[in-house]
Each structure stands twice: as C-alpha cells, then as structure tokens.
Design an enzyme around this catalytic site. Sequence first.
Site, PDB file in Angstrom:
ATOM      1  N   HIS A  19      35.385 -30.338  58.688  1.00 16.94           N
ATOM      2  CA  HIS A  19      34.357 -30.744  59.642  1.00 16.94           C
ATOM      3  C   HIS A  19      34.372 -29.804  60.848  1.00 16.94           C
ATOM      4  O   HIS A  19      35.137 -28.828  60.860  1.00 16.94           O
ATOM      5  CB  HIS A  19      34.508 -32.220  60.029  1.00 16.94           C
ATOM      6  N   HIS A  22      37.790 -28.654  62.417  1.00 16.58           N
ATOM      7  CA  HIS A  22      38.490 -27.551  61.734  1.00 16.58           C
ATOM      8  C   HIS A  22      37.768 -26.229  62.005  1.00 16.58           C
ATOM      9  O   HIS A  22      38.388 -25.202  62.242  1.00 16.58           O
ATOM     10  CB  HIS A  22      38.551 -27.796  60.223  1.00 16.58           C
ATOM     11  N   CYS A 124      53.053 -43.681  59.069  1.00 17.27           N
ATOM     12  CA  CYS A 124      51.596 -43.649  58.928  1.00 17.27           C
ATOM     13  C   CYS A 124      51.231 -42.505  57.997  1.00 17.27           C
ATOM     14  O   CYS A 124      51.491 -41.339  58.319  1.00 17.27           O
ATOM     15  CB  CYS A 124      50.898 -43.482  60.279  1.00 17.27           C
ATOM     16  N   CYS A 127      48.835 -39.860  59.536  1.00 17.46           N
ATOM     17  CA  CYS A 127      49.488 -38.854  60.401  1.00 17.46           C
ATOM     18  C   CYS A 127      50.514 -38.055  59.615  1.00 17.46           C
ATOM     19  O   CYS A 127      50.973 -37.022  60.072  1.00 17.46           O
ATOM     20  CB  CYS A 127      50.268 -39.508  61.543  1.00 17.46           C
ATOM     21  N   CYS A 141      48.026 -47.971  63.464  1.00 13.35           N
ATOM     22  CA  CYS A 141      48.168 -46.637  64.047  1.00 13.35           C
ATOM     23  C   CYS A 141      46.900 -46.374  64.860  1.00 13.35           C
ATOM     24  O   CYS A 141      45.790 -46.491  64.324  1.00 13.35           O
ATOM     25  CB  CYS A 141      48.306 -45.586  62.951  1.00 13.35           C
ATOM     26  N   HIS A 144      44.570 -43.605  63.203  1.00 14.36           N
ATOM     27  CA  HIS A 144      43.960 -43.794  61.889  1.00 14.36           C
ATOM     28  C   HIS A 144      43.502 -45.224  61.627  1.00 14.36           C
ATOM     29  O   HIS A 144      42.929 -45.496  60.571  1.00 14.36           O
ATOM     30  CB  HIS A 144      44.918 -43.315  60.791  1.00 14.36           C
ATOM     31  N   LYS A 295      35.393 -41.008  67.609  1.00 13.59           N
ATOM     32  CA  LYS A 295      36.240 -40.150  66.806  1.00 13.59           C
ATOM     33  C   LYS A 295      35.501 -39.844  65.497  1.00 13.59           C
ATOM     34  O   LYS A 295      34.818 -40.702  64.957  1.00 13.59           O
ATOM     35  CB  LYS A 295      37.514 -40.940  66.490  1.00 13.59           C
ATOM     36  N   LYS A 298      35.118 -40.505  58.356  1.00 11.05           N
ATOM     37  CA  LYS A 298      34.262 -40.713  57.178  1.00 11.05           C
ATOM     38  C   LYS A 298      33.660 -42.106  57.212  1.00 11.05           C
ATOM     39  O   LYS A 298      32.494 -42.289  56.887  1.00 11.05           O
ATOM     40  CB  LYS A 298      35.105 -40.558  55.913  1.00 11.05           C
TER      41      LYS A 298
END
Length: 485
Positions: A19, A22, A124, A127, A141, A144, A295, A298
């Site tokens: 995405h 990156h 997690c 992570c 977490c 996530h 954030k 997906k």
Amino acid sequence: MKEKFYITTPIYYASGAPHIGHAFTTIFADVISRYKRLKNFDVFFLTGMDEHGAKIAELAKKTPQEFVDELAEKYIGLWKALEIENNDFIRTTSQRHKNGVLNFFEKLKESGDIYEGFYEGLYCVGCEDFILERNLVNGLCPDHLKKPELIKEKNYFFNLKKYLPVIKEKIEKNKIKIIPESRKNEALNILSGDLPDFSITREKVKWGIPYPFDKNQIIYVWVEALLNYITALDFSIDFSSGEKLKKYWPADVHIIGAEINKFHTIFWPALLMSVNLPLPKKIFIHGLFTINGQKMSKTLGNIIDPEKLAEKFGADAVRYFLISQFPASEHGDIKEGGFVEKYNSDLANGIGNLFERTFTMALKYGADFKSIDEEVKKNSDEIIKKYEFHMENFELYESLREVFILAKFLDRYLNDKNPWTLYKNNPSNQEISKILNSVVFGIETIIKMLNPFMPEKMKNAEIFLNKLKNKEIKDGDKLNLFPRV
Ligand code: MSP
C-alpha cells in the site's frame, strides 16, 4: 574511488499487497539514492521481502512458498512501476539469506549471549512480537485490534540486558544517530523501561529457518529479518572474506517507519555488537500515514493501491504526492481526494505551466541562452544550497518546499518583467532574451533539484530544453509535462 553509500528500507511482510505506506518508504529511499548517485556516490540501495513467520503461515492458502512468491512478484512489479532503482532485492526465503543467517548464528553462539529459557506470555501475530498485558487496550493489541495468543514454550533467548547500557549511551551521544530527535527520544524512552531479553527462536512456529542448535526450534522471524541487511552483502563467518560486506557495511542509513523503532535502534545494534560488527551510522525513522484519519486496513477498506495511482497520474506524480504530503518526521493524514487537486495545482499549473510558457516564449522571442540576470542566479544558487542541506538531512518534504519557492519566484519574475509586453513594444529589445535566459537558468536549477523525485519527467524536460537550445524545436511543439487531469 567513489565513496560508498549503503541505504536500506525495511523488508516488507509478504502478507498482503503493498500500500502507499510501503510505497512511501521505498520512494523516500529511492529519492535519497538517486540524489547520492548524482553526487557521485557508489550507492547500494537494498529493499526486499520478509517472508517467514506465524502471520504468513496463517495467511497462506496454498503452500507458504507459493504465497510469498506471488507477493514478491507484486512488490517487484510495483517498484518497477514507480521507477525504483534498487541495487538488490533480498528475500528471506532465498538460499543466500539462509546461509547468511546460519553464519550469523554460529558467531552469536560463540559470543556466549544465547541461553535456553521458557517463555510464557502474550504474542501478537500481527506485530510478530511479544506484548505485555499492560500495553493492551481492552484486551487487544492496539495496533492490530486483535487478541494476542498466550504462549508457553521453550525458547532460546538473547542476552539483551548486557548491551542496554552501552546502547543507551551510544544513542544519547549520537554514535547511533537516530533522526529525527523525537524518534531518538522514543528509543531512549523504550530503553528507560524494563526491556526483557528477547527470544531468538520459536518452538511452535514452523515456517522459518530451523535453529541450527536445536531441531525443534525455528529462528524468530524478527531476528532473521534484521539480518537481511548483512545477508544481502553475503555475510560469512569470516567477516573479512566477503567483498560486498567489506565494501558496504556498515549501512549509512536504515530508513524505517516509526512502528519498528525498537527493533532497529535497540535489538539490531545489540545483535551486531554481540558478533563485533560495526553499527549502522544512521537510522532515519519516518512517521506513519493514516487515510482520512484512520489507520490503513483491509477491514476498513481504505487502502490506497499505489499501482492504481500510478496508472492514473503517472509514476512521477505518485512519487511527488507521497513525499510532499507532510514532513517525514511527523505522522500525517492523507486524503485520497486531495491527489487531483495537488496534481493540478503543484504540477500541472505550477511546475508544468512555468516550464511550458517559458519555453514557448524562449522559442517565439528567440532567447539566445547567454547573459543571465544576477538576481536570478543568486537566488537559484541560494535555494539550491538550502535544498542540499535538507537532502543531506533526509528532509525531503523540506527540499521540495525550496523547489517551489524558486518556482514561485520565477513566476513572479516573469510577471514583473513582462517580456510579452516588451516584445509587443519592441521585438528587438535585448532585455527580452536576458529575462528568458534567466528563467531558463532557474528552470534548469529546478530540473536538477527535482530529478531524484521525478526522474522521468525531468529527463523529458531536459531533453526538450536541449533541443530548444539547439534550435531543434519547431513552433507549436509542446513539452506538455503534466497534462491536467
Ligand atoms: N517485516 C517488517 C520489517 C522488517 S525490517 C528488518 C515489517 N514489515 S511491514 O510490511 O509491516 O512494513 C513496515 C514498514 O512499511 C514501515 O516501517 C514503513 O516503512 C512502511 N509502512 C507501513 N505502513 C505505513 C504507514 N501507514 N505509513 C507510512 N509507512 C508505513 O514491519
């Protein structure tokens, strides 16, 4: 001989499509690489994929290897589409990486910093990290939004504690230089907490590199991932035998995002110290994007696909968008709808229009490309100095700001000097050519500065300008650098 410059990005998890986060890091590193190449450095720019671990094994519907192969192809395709000129692409499922990791573990064992222990606690998978009860939010977490697993297993541990005081001192004294200062403070904060020794193996995870000294364990994914920075240089047991390692290590800069600070500023230096390897010179840590305040995820469906953006606006514009949103030292929010507006205002109406109208007038009024106004020269030279200062400090947003200061100045200069009216009054007025020569000089400075950011467009502009100077452009030929969208 050229001075070397070794620059890296994180290796991205082969867990989903890339995405704009990156893309941002990779473009950022690419801009610095290109800038350094233009400054005549022997640049080694490394990126790659992190392909092991529990998360990837869970996601893979086919074999994990097929799964990561497909994703690696996707990433490689995207980097091509975005004009990324990396010198190497390391994958952690490659044999060369595995060899390097095993070599490293031989050394690590010799150092006496490994001991056997038992881990009981939370993990997690998102992570790929152990997490403390007190860091959970409503039992989840916070990054996530997932419930961590309770893990009880035998692990081998690394004696991190032994290195913490010296790492702290090195960070404080900028021997490990963390940029910007705010991220350095974050690292020091983490160090002032109670950092436990970390596991370097996992027992229950199967998708990874087997731990050579106990067949029931695999190497913890974060440890082998960090090693990519030296396995790509063919790390071998005998340090001095690897040509690439000798030439390029230590890294001049690791570029990473803020969420993986601890791994790079604390764990990585500790592992390197344990085997007596020099430490990276600089670690540049950028902030993270959110999309419309949220954030990227997906589940929320708010992921912006950089490849689609490139199809719509072109690679160079995407490179420009991502770097020009906000200073990399900060976190920031992106509004997808903002791209069209930014494209039209900064590129089509800004840079594109300045180039176009200057070139058109230079052709029409017959600029001779000789004498230049001192004021323009002085201004361009001063701006390029500021630009370079920012580039050297990884302040790419700030560098771009300088470019636009010059563009605005040139626009104003053209309007003030008004060559079209001068021409109307007296076509043989000598002043006209000087005005246009000067703006062309300023434009050449802009081309130089924007080259690492928008290489393709700047190459086109340069070719057009050279033709113009060589009188190879006909009336009506247009550069059309950034057509409006
Ligand atoms: N595999 C690890 C890194 C190992 S490095 C030895 C990992 N991978 S990742 O796929 O999650 O990529 C993380 C990196 O991608 C971040 O550090 C950052 O460089 C980039 N970004 C991911 N999300 C981002 C944003 N939302 N915003 C900006 N960059 C982000 O962690």
